[in-house]
Design an enzyme around this catalytic site. Structure first.
Site, PDB file in Angstrom:
ATOM      1  N   GLU A 193      -7.152  -7.694  -0.589  1.00  0.00           N
ATOM      2  CA  GLU A 193      -7.545  -7.632   0.825  1.00  0.00           C
ATOM      3  C   GLU A 193      -9.027  -7.290   0.895  1.00  0.00           C
ATOM      4  O   GLU A 193      -9.419  -6.124   0.876  1.00  0.00           O
ATOM      5  CB  GLU A 193      -6.741  -6.574   1.590  1.00  0.00           C
ATOM      6  CG  GLU A 193      -5.288  -6.921   1.778  1.00  0.00           C
ATOM      7  CD  GLU A 193      -4.559  -5.898   2.644  1.00  0.00           C
ATOM      8  OE1 GLU A 193      -5.222  -4.980   3.179  1.00  0.00           O
ATOM      9  OE2 GLU A 193      -3.339  -6.006   2.771  1.00  0.00           O
ATOM     10  N   GLU A 247       0.831  -1.214   0.000  1.00  0.00           N
ATOM     11  CA  GLU A 247       0.000   0.000   0.000  1.00  0.00           C
ATOM     12  C   GLU A 247       0.867   1.268   0.000  1.00  0.00           C
ATOM     13  O   GLU A 247       0.633   2.202   0.768  1.00  0.00           O
ATOM     14  CB  GLU A 247      -0.951  -0.027   1.203  1.00  0.00           C
ATOM     15  CG  GLU A 247      -1.954  -1.149   1.089  1.00  0.00           C
ATOM     16  CD  GLU A 247      -2.915  -1.229   2.262  1.00  0.00           C
ATOM     17  OE1 GLU A 247      -4.085  -1.558   2.033  1.00  0.00           O
ATOM     18  OE2 GLU A 247      -2.497  -0.974   3.410  1.00  0.00           O
TER      19      GLU A 247
END
Length: 594
Positions: A206, A128
């Site tokens: 995710e 991320e």
């Protein structure tokens, strides 16, 4: 569907293939520069072998930054011994440390790559990164080149980001994936992903089945209908889905991370996450609902799922006072204190986790109650203040507290600093711990400090070789104080949950193992998960040790329960803005990132 137990609390599962997702926390494996540990719970390769035995393929996330609500996002705290380092950038000092680590780790996993006969089918680069402030593409290109140089061209490398992070987190030549939860707009998010990854499968790397918990807020949940509806819609599209978390876990010891968005939010010891498989490994109704959705798209294994593991109840047990923390100072810091005119941070004295005691002496008598404070939000993260051994109160990061002291000239002022976990997500700068500014008493800046880096775990593992005389015990114990007791388990031990009714806040060890933090007064977590292997069965004596940091209940008892209590917030947290002298109650908040 498995728990990556070598990292403790972090695992997820991919569908439709039988695949497990595992992190490699750098700080867990390189505790000091050039010192590597792949033994015991850190045995990455035992995890890979277990995955092979379970016919699971592995998607590996070696970082170097992993988030995972893990302390400092997996980056080693020793990096901050260089106070000018720029984390997660092409800063030569940071890259040198990363290169050194990956030149140890990546050759070890090379034989486990799928095309080499192993079970690792893909590897994530960073994590991320688009949510980080730097947006340093030279850094990402350096990592990609390093992975290719050490792992070859055959392995699939990928990135993952939230929708808002795809611009800075993706990199040409690495497969781009996205992460989002049931409440997000799937159509809009996948359409955005297609701009960065026009070919190949849509991947939600995710898919949030639950959420993490912060001390002082409510236990987070995701409803079963919301989770299953989102999953079914993605599978109808033919998308690949990785569930985060599929199996809840635990932030044992000092390994929890923290978030900051206007205020410091340390994460609880429990990482149950409202996951389909609970912290203690039990199936939940959410698991069965997810299983029903999957059965619409592929065959599922026949036969019933394993039942919940048996749990144990025990107690109540009464704990005995061992003595206040200050009385054990010579044992907790056998090398003696470090002297400095101004207080030094944890990092400056090479104390990565836990606690450090700061001590100075009053240079004049303070007869009237006088405010004791630390400017510029300089308490990182929680300070327990004592004058001549008497507990005075607490100062806390981002919290407005009025603490007034008195004392005679020469009085001993002790400030015990607790590191509550380093920031683990987003645009966070380096999170130094300890007293970042010299404290002020009234208008006087306090100087001439002694700093005691405390090795509490070492002392507890030696089972307290001495007991203090009863005459040295305080009449009404308060402030940092040790308690302990021993107890047998007749027959087989089982999983259980430690309940500390009436206790305030502290750390707990069972048979020398650091179980984690409790904060009964604040919540929401009221019990700590105790796995069966930590307990000695068949009448052998088990020892439990508590470091209570504030106030002990009138009856210092504990119990072991057969079920957890994770949603009971007892104390409203009042936060103040550093830019304005206003107070507001804390509210639930979501930060995207794992």
């Amino acid at each position: 569907m498995t728990d990556s137990s070598w990292t403790g609390p972090r695992s997820a599962t991919c569908l439709a293939a039988c695949t497990t997702f595992g992190y490699v926390p750098w700080n867990y494996h390189e505790p000091e520069p050039g010192v590597y540990n792949f033994n015991g719970s850190r045995d990455l390769f035992a995890f890979l072998r277990e995955a092979t035995l379970a016919n699971l393929l592995v998607i590996l996330r070696p970082g170097p930054y992993i988030c995972a609500e893990w302390d400092m996002g997996g980056l080693p705290a020793w990096l901050l011994r260089n106070p000018k380092i720029h984390l997660r950038t092409s800063d030569p000092d940071f890259l040198a440390a990363v290169d050194s680590w990956f030149k140890v780790l990546l050759p070890k996993i090379y034989p486990w790559l799928y095309h080499n006969g192993g079970n690792i089918i893909s590897i994530q680069v960073e994590n991320e990164y688009g949510s980080y402030r730097a947006c340093d593409m030279n850094y990402m290109r350096h990592l990609a080149g390093l992975f290719r140089a050490l792992l070859g061209d055959k392995i699939l490398l990928f990135t993952t980001d939230g929708p808002e992070g795809l611009k800075c987190g993706s990199l040409q030549g690495l497969y781009t994936t996205v992460d989002f939860g049931p409440a997000d707009n799937m159509t809009k998010t996948f359409a955005l992903l297609r701009k960065y990854e026009p070919h190949g499968p849509l991947v939600n790397s995710e898919y949030y089945t639950g959420w993490l918990d912060y001390w002082g807020q409510n236990h987070s949940t995701r409803s079963i209908p919301a989770v299953t509806k989102g999953l079914e819609n993605m599978l109808k599209l033919g998308a690949s889905v990785n569930m985060y978390m599929f199996h809840g876990g635990t932030n044992f010891g000092y390994w929890n991370g923290a978030d900051e968005k206007g205020r410091f939010l340390p994460i609880t010891t429990s990482y149950d996450y409202d996951a389909p498989i609970s912290e203690s490994g039990d199936p939940t109704p959410k698991l069965f609902a997810i299983r029903n959705v999957i059965s619409k798209f592929q065959e599922i294994p026949l036969g019933p799922l394993p039942p919940p593991s048996p749990k144990m109840m025990l107690g109540p047990l009464t704990l005995q006072l061992d003595g206040d923390l200050l009385a054990f100072l010579d044992l907790l810091c056998p090398q003696g204190p470090i002297r400095s005119i101004l207080p030094m941070t944890f990092e400056a004295v090479k104390q990565d986790h836990g606690f450090m005691l700061y001590r100075t002496y009053l240079i004049h008598t303070v007869s009237k109650p006088t405010q004791f404070w630390v400017p510029n939000n300089g308490v990182h993260d929680r300070a327990y203040v004592m004058v001549d051994g008497v507990f005075q109160g607490v100062l806390e990061r981002n919290m407005k507290r009025n603490l007034f002291l008195t004392g005679k000239m020469g009085a001993k002022l002790d400030v015990l600093l607790e590191n509550m976990g380093r920031l683990s997500f987003g645009s966070n700068s380096s999170d130094f711990k300890g007293l970042l500014e010299p404290p002020i008493l009234g208008q006087t800046i306090l100087t001439q400090w002694l700093m005691f880096p405390l090795k509490i775990d070492n002392l507890v593992k030696r089972w307290f070789p001495i007991q203090l005389l009863k005459s040295s015990h305080p009449q009404t114990p308060s402030g940092p104080t040790f308690y302990s007791t021993v107890f047998p388990i007749f027959g087989s031990s089982r999983d259980t949950f430690l309940f500390l009714p009436g206790w305030t806040k502290g750390q707990v060890w069972i048979n020398g193992f650091n179980l984690g933090r409790y904060w009964t007064k604040r919540g929401p977590q009221q019990t700590l998960y105790v796995p069966r292997p930590l307990l000695f069965p068949r009448g052998a004596l088990n020892k439990i040790t508590l470091l209570e940091l504030e106030n002990v209940p009138s009856h210092p008892q504990i119990q072991f329960l057969d079920r957890p209590i994770l949603n009971n917030t007892l104390h409203k947290t009042y936060i103040y803005s550093l830019s304005a002298d206003v107070q507001s109650t804390s509210e639930p908040m979501e930060l995207s990132g794992h």
